[in-house]
Design a protein around this motif. Sequence first.
Motif, PDB file in Angstrom:
ATOM      1  N   SER A 191      -0.657  19.745  -7.792  1.00  0.00           N
ATOM      2  CA  SER A 191       0.616  19.856  -8.516  1.00  0.00           C
ATOM      3  C   SER A 191       1.491  18.639  -8.248  1.00  0.00           C
ATOM      4  O   SER A 191       2.129  18.097  -9.160  1.00  0.00           O
ATOM      5  CB  SER A 191       1.353  21.132  -8.094  1.00  0.00           C
ATOM      6  OG  SER A 191       0.633  22.275  -8.478  1.00  0.00           O
TER       7      SER A 191
ATOM      8  N   LYS B 254      -4.409  23.232  -4.443  1.00  0.00           N
ATOM      9  CA  LYS B 254      -3.631  23.527  -5.649  1.00  0.00           C
ATOM     10  C   LYS B 254      -2.244  22.893  -5.573  1.00  0.00           C
ATOM     11  O   LYS B 254      -1.761  22.299  -6.549  1.00  0.00           O
ATOM     12  CB  LYS B 254      -3.511  25.050  -5.826  1.00  0.00           C
ATOM     13  CG  LYS B 254      -2.825  25.461  -7.120  1.00  0.00           C
ATOM     14  CD  LYS B 254      -2.805  26.979  -7.267  1.00  0.00           C
ATOM     15  CE  LYS B 254      -2.106  27.384  -8.563  1.00  0.00           C
ATOM     16  NZ  LYS B 254      -2.064  28.865  -8.734  1.00  0.00           N
ATOM     17  N   ARG B 255      -1.588  23.011  -4.421  1.00  0.00           N
ATOM     18  CA  ARG B 255      -0.247  22.441  -4.265  1.00  0.00           C
ATOM     19  C   ARG B 255      -0.310  20.919  -4.273  1.00  0.00           C
ATOM     20  O   ARG B 255       0.563  20.249  -4.826  1.00  0.00           O
ATOM     21  CB  ARG B 255       0.387  22.939  -2.969  1.00  0.00           C
ATOM     22  CG  ARG B 255       0.712  24.429  -2.994  1.00  0.00           C
ATOM     23  CD  ARG B 255       1.314  24.886  -1.696  1.00  0.00           C
ATOM     24  NE  ARG B 255       2.598  24.247  -1.454  1.00  0.00           N
ATOM     25  CZ  ARG B 255       3.271  24.355  -0.325  1.00  0.00           C
ATOM     26  NH1 ARG B 255       2.779  25.048   0.683  1.00  0.00           N
ATOM     27  NH2 ARG B 255       4.431  23.766  -0.183  1.00  0.00           N
TER      28      ARG B 255
ATOM     29  N   ASP C  95       6.678  29.708  -5.911  1.00  0.00           N
ATOM     30  CA  ASP C  95       5.636  28.928  -6.574  1.00  0.00           C
ATOM     31  C   ASP C  95       4.242  29.381  -6.165  1.00  0.00           C
ATOM     32  O   ASP C  95       3.276  29.218  -6.917  1.00  0.00           O
ATOM     33  CB  ASP C  95       5.824  27.436  -6.281  1.00  0.00           C
ATOM     34  CG  ASP C  95       5.795  27.109  -4.794  1.00  0.00           C
ATOM     35  OD1 ASP C  95       6.132  27.990  -3.995  1.00  0.00           O
ATOM     36  OD2 ASP C  95       5.440  25.959  -4.449  1.00  0.00           O
TER      37      ASP C  95
ATOM     38  N   LYS D 178      -0.088  15.558 -10.009  1.00  0.00           N
ATOM     39  CA  LYS D 178       0.112  15.539 -11.462  1.00  0.00           C
ATOM     40  C   LYS D 178       1.378  14.788 -11.829  1.00  0.00           C
ATOM     41  O   LYS D 178       1.403  13.995 -12.779  1.00  0.00           O
ATOM     42  CB  LYS D 178       0.166  16.975 -11.991  1.00  0.00           C
ATOM     43  CG  LYS D 178       0.313  17.082 -13.498  1.00  0.00           C
ATOM     44  CD  LYS D 178       0.363  18.535 -13.927  1.00  0.00           C
ATOM     45  CE  LYS D 178       0.563  18.649 -15.427  1.00  0.00           C
ATOM     46  NZ  LYS D 178       0.654  20.076 -15.855  1.00  0.00           N
TER      47      LYS D 178
END
Length: 539
Positions: free
Chosen positions: A50, A46-47, A285, A53
């Motif tokens: 991020s 997930k990190r 976060d 992206k």
Amino acid sequence: MLGKILVFVLDRQFLYAFLALIAGISAMFSLTRQMQMFQQNSYFVKRYLSWLKEDEKSKIVFRILLFVLYALLNLKGSGYAVLILLAALIIGLISSVLSSIKTQKKSIIPIKFTQRVKRTYFVFGALLFASCILQYFVFRGTSYWFLSFNIVLTLFPYISVILLWVLLLPVEKAITNHYVKDAKKILASYNGRLKVIGVTGSFGKTGTKMILTAMLKEKYNVLTTPKNFNTTMGVVRTIREYFKPHTDIFVCEMGAKKTGDIKEICDLVSPECALITTVGPQHLDTFGNIENIFNTKFELYDSVQTKNGFTFACGDSAEIKNRAGDRNVILYGTEKSYDYYADNIVCSAKGLTFDLHLKGETVSVNTKLLGNHNVLNIVGAAAVAHTYGVSANSIKFAVSRLTPPSHRLEIKRYAKGSTLIDDAYNSNPVGCLEACKVLSSFKPMKRVLITPGLVELGEEEYKHNFKLGEMAAECADYIILVGEKRSLPIKDGIMSKGFNDKNLFVAESFGNAYDIYLNLADENTVVLIENDLPDNYLK
């Protein structure tokens, strides 16, 4: 003979396999940057996504256009198309190699070729080589599916990262379970003789761990988690590689980025004593909110309670004091109502001096450690050490010999005879303000701050970076910010205080920041480097 060689080389079956090989080698080098970022994001998908992206926004259209061009060339299928494709892939390979080398040379934290990374590369290489073999022997020049597969992985290397993560997930879990079982066997061999003290908190846990270890060593054989080995696997590695038969106490730093991380470490080491430094806005976060952070840090308390052990927590942390409630916690800090507290505190550029009160005993201590936050680190460590029977005088002696951990308000000589305050490691909202106060104490020297700001604070990131900017404007004569986009909140805070914009600089990287600093530096200059972010945060 030469003719036969030319016929073989120009054969479509061979050419497609050769093109697949070139694409595969290029894909291996293209993977380097992605694996570096995956590693810096702690292998959390997930990190990593991020980061991806933001990083891919300017590149994705270009990569898609390249693949469309490749598809059109293959549809044409002429000899000229194959030659054009060959030239393009060779150029792409050279570009991938040079880009990989250049990126790693410029990186703050280059990729570390751990066993996990080596396994990943081995599997990736085997996968790419297999595609070349299949391209040659199965499709035999009639199709280009495996060539296309290698080119996709070259143009879109993040697909490789996710694919390899999925493929190796069962292997990594099996290896992890093996290491954990081995660590548990080592702990069991002590037959209950080993005492385990867990240290956690949003900030200050590493410094407090080192201070506590120094105090306990006045009486015991002590082992502590080295460096930043504060994850489950870091603790496992410590147990497997560093434990000695004569160890009396294990001081175990426990880090967390999500709920359950502390419990996982506690289930492994079974601590009998807890030291919780602070609870505050760090890793928001991944945690989401302060409540989750508090509950996670107090997973250490829950574990210790099952053994009827002691939990020490910083009462000067508002989040702890407000939430501790009726928990069986011994608070320490700067309030005289606590059993363990400090007063008459004097902070200067030379260090700290204060009176340390230990459950009725008082000693005056001094240390070369800088920053008011280190007072609380010392008091918390002293509370635990005193409870374990270390005398007040032994604690005083240990404090006098303390040196700062690497990159945590560490004083060094620097460029052109200037003074460096190195606080580059993992800054936080409390520590960065204390570091600015330390810089301020060096007046009348010319004071310079270099910082990219704070990260992993979720929706509160702007607020805390703005506060850092406000404090920086009051404590520094010159400020060099790193990262034009990232440093905007700090810049806003700086300018809100009417800071002279001629003394404010914005650098693209730490290398550029150093070049700017060289023009300012002399023997009467002190520079604070506050937070040295890994590559995945610099934009």
